[in-house]
Design a protein around this motif. Structure first.
Motif, PDB file in Angstrom:
ATOM      1  N   VAL A   9      42.315 -37.779   4.578  1.00 24.38           N
ATOM      2  CA  VAL A   9      41.917 -37.149   5.830  1.00 24.38           C
ATOM      3  C   VAL A   9      41.660 -35.686   5.513  1.00 24.38           C
ATOM      4  CG1 VAL A   9      42.607 -36.606   8.186  1.00 24.38           C
ATOM      5  CG2 VAL A   9      43.320 -38.776   7.148  1.00 24.38           C
ATOM      6  N   THR A  10      40.485 -35.187   5.910  1.00 26.71           N
ATOM      7  CA  THR A  10      40.105 -33.813   5.611  1.00 26.71           C
ATOM      8  C   THR A  10      40.089 -32.990   6.893  1.00 26.71           C
ATOM      9  OG1 THR A  10      38.784 -34.529   3.732  1.00 26.71           O
ATOM     10  CG2 THR A  10      38.300 -32.355   4.627  1.00 26.71           C
ATOM     11  N   PHE A  11      40.724 -31.823   6.811  1.00 28.64           N
ATOM     12  CA  PHE A  11      40.769 -30.879   7.930  1.00 28.64           C
ATOM     13  C   PHE A  11      39.892 -29.677   7.594  1.00 28.64           C
ATOM     14  CE2 PHE A  11      44.639 -33.220   8.334  1.00 28.64           C
ATOM     15  CZ  PHE A  11      45.081 -33.112   9.637  1.00 28.64           C
ATOM     16  N   PRO A  16      43.522 -22.877   4.479  1.00 30.68           N
ATOM     17  CA  PRO A  16      43.919 -24.201   3.992  1.00 30.68           C
ATOM     18  C   PRO A  16      45.361 -24.316   3.506  1.00 30.68           C
ATOM     19  CG  PRO A  16      41.718 -23.695   3.248  1.00 30.68           C
ATOM     20  CD  PRO A  16      42.252 -22.444   3.892  1.00 30.68           C
ATOM     21  N   GLU A  17      45.829 -23.388   2.724  1.00 28.54           N
ATOM     22  CA  GLU A  17      47.187 -23.541   2.203  1.00 28.54           C
ATOM     23  C   GLU A  17      48.217 -23.469   3.330  1.00 28.54           C
ATOM     24  OE1 GLU A  17      50.337 -21.904  -1.155  1.00 28.54           O
ATOM     25  OE2 GLU A  17      48.294 -21.126  -1.159  1.00 28.54           O
ATOM     26  N   ARG A  18      48.037 -22.558   4.251  1.00 33.43           N
ATOM     27  CA  ARG A  18      48.971 -22.428   5.387  1.00 33.43           C
ATOM     28  C   ARG A  18      49.029 -23.719   6.194  1.00 33.43           C
ATOM     29  NH1 ARG A  18      48.002 -20.051  10.955  1.00 33.43           N
ATOM     30  NH2 ARG A  18      50.087 -19.691  11.770  1.00 33.43           N
ATOM     31  N   VAL A  19      47.863 -24.281   6.506  1.00 27.42           N
ATOM     32  CA  VAL A  19      47.823 -25.505   7.312  1.00 27.42           C
ATOM     33  C   VAL A  19      48.401 -26.677   6.510  1.00 27.42           C
ATOM     34  CG1 VAL A  19      46.362 -27.069   8.647  1.00 27.42           C
ATOM     35  CG2 VAL A  19      45.849 -24.620   8.613  1.00 27.42           C
ATOM     36  N   ALA A  55      40.277 -21.581  -0.769  1.00 24.80           N
ATOM     37  CA  ALA A  55      39.122 -22.347  -0.297  1.00 24.80           C
ATOM     38  C   ALA A  55      39.499 -23.787   0.039  1.00 24.80           C
ATOM     39  CB  ALA A  55      38.011 -22.333  -1.341  1.00 24.80           C
ATOM     40  N   GLY A  56      40.559 -24.295  -0.570  1.00 24.09           N
ATOM     41  CA  GLY A  56      40.983 -25.653  -0.304  1.00 24.09           C
ATOM     42  C   GLY A  56      42.399 -25.878  -0.794  1.00 24.09           C
ATOM     43  N   PHE A  71      42.570 -29.951   2.980  1.00 24.50           N
ATOM     44  CA  PHE A  71      42.274 -28.874   3.912  1.00 24.50           C
ATOM     45  C   PHE A  71      41.233 -27.968   3.263  1.00 24.50           C
ATOM     46  CE2 PHE A  71      46.418 -30.595   4.416  1.00 24.50           C
ATOM     47  CZ  PHE A  71      46.553 -30.752   5.779  1.00 24.50           C
ATOM     48  N   GLN A  72      40.098 -27.801   3.935  1.00 24.80           N
ATOM     49  CA  GLN A  72      39.028 -26.992   3.368  1.00 24.80           C
ATOM     50  C   GLN A  72      38.676 -25.852   4.313  1.00 24.80           C
ATOM     51  OE1 GLN A  72      35.771 -29.688   2.744  1.00 24.80           O
ATOM     52  NE2 GLN A  72      35.355 -29.962   4.910  1.00 24.80           N
ATOM     53  N   ARG A  73      38.454 -24.689   3.714  1.00 29.84           N
ATOM     54  CA  ARG A  73      38.094 -23.517   4.515  1.00 29.84           C
ATOM     55  C   ARG A  73      36.645 -23.645   4.960  1.00 29.84           C
ATOM     56  NH1 ARG A  73      38.754 -18.852   1.137  1.00 29.84           N
ATOM     57  NH2 ARG A  73      36.578 -19.113   0.616  1.00 29.84           N
ATOM     58  N   VAL A  74      36.438 -23.376   6.235  1.00 30.45           N
ATOM     59  CA  VAL A  74      35.096 -23.332   6.800  1.00 30.45           C
ATOM     60  C   VAL A  74      34.949 -22.004   7.543  1.00 30.45           C
ATOM     61  CG1 VAL A  74      34.835 -25.838   6.992  1.00 30.45           C
ATOM     62  CG2 VAL A  74      35.788 -24.567   8.905  1.00 30.45           C
TER      63      VAL A  74
END
Length: 144
Positions: A9-11, A16-19, A55-56, A71-74
């Motif tokens: 599952v990708t958010f 990203p690291e915090r989440v 970034a991820g 988790f990927q930064r957007v």
């Protein structure tokens, strides 16, 4: 015959690291070890150009049973309700006040980690009670 496939599952998120670390605490997941040659993720991030830092990030079930989360930064922020969300199963097999008490106890734990309580949906003739929440970046999830 269909085969069972693994999935992650990708958010999309800003940090990203915090989440990811928040979800590690929620689910009992673990973060991967830093890349070879680095003692910590901070050391690794500092070795990257500024635009590539954080970034991820991923986390996974230490038993290998649950799906990997990525988790990927957007660049854009969250502006509307999620179309997909996680249901964190904390009240399985419980009904009535006992179920609500379990949901409330887990809600209190997660609020201390930075989650936000949205609303309690009480049982009706079709569904058991669940508690709608948001993670540290506002992504909706349910305690079910």
């Amino acid at each position: 015959m269909a085969t069972i496939k693994q999935f992650q599952v990708t958010f999309d998120c800003a940090q990203p690291e915090r989440v990811a670390r928040f979800w590690c605490e929620v689910l009992g997941y673990v973060a991967p070890a830093p890349p070879q040659g680095f003692g910590t993720w901070d050391e690794y991030n500092l070795s990257l150009p500024a635009e590539d830092r954080d970034a991820g990030f991923s986390c996974s079930d230490p038993t290998g049973v649950g799906s990997r989360l990525y988790f990927q930064r957007v660049p854009e922020g969250k502006v509307v309700k999620n179309r997909v969300h996680l249901d964190v199963r904390v009240g399985t097999g419980l009904v009535g006040e006992e179920r609500v008490a379990a949901l409330e106890a887990e809600c209190a734990r997660l609020v201390a980690l930075g989650a936000v309580r949205v609303r309690l949906l009480l049982a009706d003739e079709d569904n058991e009670s669940c508690l709608v929440m948001q993670d540290v970046e506002g992504n909706e999830f349910c305690l079910d």
